[in-house]
Design an enzyme around this catalytic site. Structure first.
Site, PDB file in Angstrom:
ATOM      1  N   ARG A  49       0.782  -1.245   0.000  1.00 26.59           N
ATOM      2  CA  ARG A  49       0.000   0.000   0.000  1.00 26.59           C
ATOM      3  C   ARG A  49       0.809   1.288   0.000  1.00 26.59           C
ATOM      4  O   ARG A  49       0.234   2.368   0.081  1.00 26.59           O
ATOM      5  CB  ARG A  49      -0.990   0.046   1.172  1.00 26.59           C
ATOM      6  CG  ARG A  49      -2.008  -1.046   1.127  1.00 26.59           C
ATOM      7  CD  ARG A  49      -3.195  -0.799   2.019  1.00 26.59           C
ATOM      8  NE  ARG A  49      -2.848  -0.434   3.372  1.00 26.59           N
ATOM      9  CZ  ARG A  49      -3.703   0.077   4.243  1.00 26.59           C
ATOM     10  NH1 ARG A  49      -4.947   0.280   3.898  1.00 26.59           N
ATOM     11  NH2 ARG A  49      -3.318   0.372   5.469  1.00 26.59           N
ATOM     12  N   ASP A  50       2.132   1.222  -0.071  1.00 27.39           N
ATOM     13  CA  ASP A  50       2.914   2.461  -0.115  1.00 27.39           C
ATOM     14  C   ASP A  50       4.182   2.270  -0.945  1.00 27.39           C
ATOM     15  O   ASP A  50       5.278   2.633  -0.521  1.00 27.39           O
ATOM     16  CB  ASP A  50       3.245   2.934   1.303  1.00 27.39           C
ATOM     17  CG  ASP A  50       3.611   4.417   1.359  1.00 27.39           C
ATOM     18  OD1 ASP A  50       3.245   5.165   0.419  1.00 27.39           O
ATOM     19  OD2 ASP A  50       4.250   4.828   2.339  1.00 27.39           O
TER      20      ASP A  50
END
Length: 172
Positions: A49-50
């Protein structure tokens, strides 16, 4: 105490800033290594997610080849696990967020692939795929706009690389 491996090559973000455009072979090697790391995470139901250049650490192998390591799983989650973060909470770096993250939908590994597509675009062109005035602008363009082909910006790249990166940046 906390011990970890010494990674003496800095971040991919720093390398892009220093070099501008990363040579094709090196960029593809880095992408392959990060993709294999993501494949392992996704097979174990973890979505990073990043994904962004500052979360890709570099070091050198025995033959001086660049080795890429994916770092900072701080906001990683198991798909559909609402106990790790608050439902409806927008987490990540706007510039690299996938459309489904922005829309706060259930996400899977394809969200990481979208983010890695932006990283690939930056490595191969030295530029961002979208131009915005403020960081919040990424929330709109990452959902609505289509990135140009990388081989149209860097004409030294084969068209197949442009198609691959654009497939990574697909909105659906």
């Amino acid at each position: 105490y906390f011990f970890m491996e010494l990674l003496d090559g800095g971040t991919l973000s720093h390398r892009i800033e220093k070099m501008g455009i990363i040579p094709l072979k090196e960029a593809l090697d880095i992408l392959k290594q990060v993709t294999l790391g993501l494949k392992y995470a996704h097979e174990n139901n973890i979505v990073h997610r990043d994904i962004k250049p500052s979360n890709i650490l570099l070091t050198h192998g025995a033959n001086h080849e660049i080795i890429a390591k994916l770092a900072d799983f701080g906001i990683a989650r198991v798909p559909n696990d609402h106990q790790i973060t608050v439902t409806g909470q927008l987490l990540g770096t706007f510039k690299y967020m996938s459309p489904e993250q922005i829309k706060i939908q259930n996400i899977d590994g394809s969200a990481d692939i979208f983010s890695l597509g932006i990283v690939a675009f930056e490595m191969l062109t030295g530029k961002e795929p979208f131009h915005v005035e403020t960081p919040v602008g990424y929330l709109f363009v990452n959902i609505k706009e289509t990135a140009p082909l990388v081989n149209k910006i860097n004409d030294d790249l084969p068209s197949s690389v442009g198609l691959l990166v654009n497939q990574m940046l697909a909105k659906d």
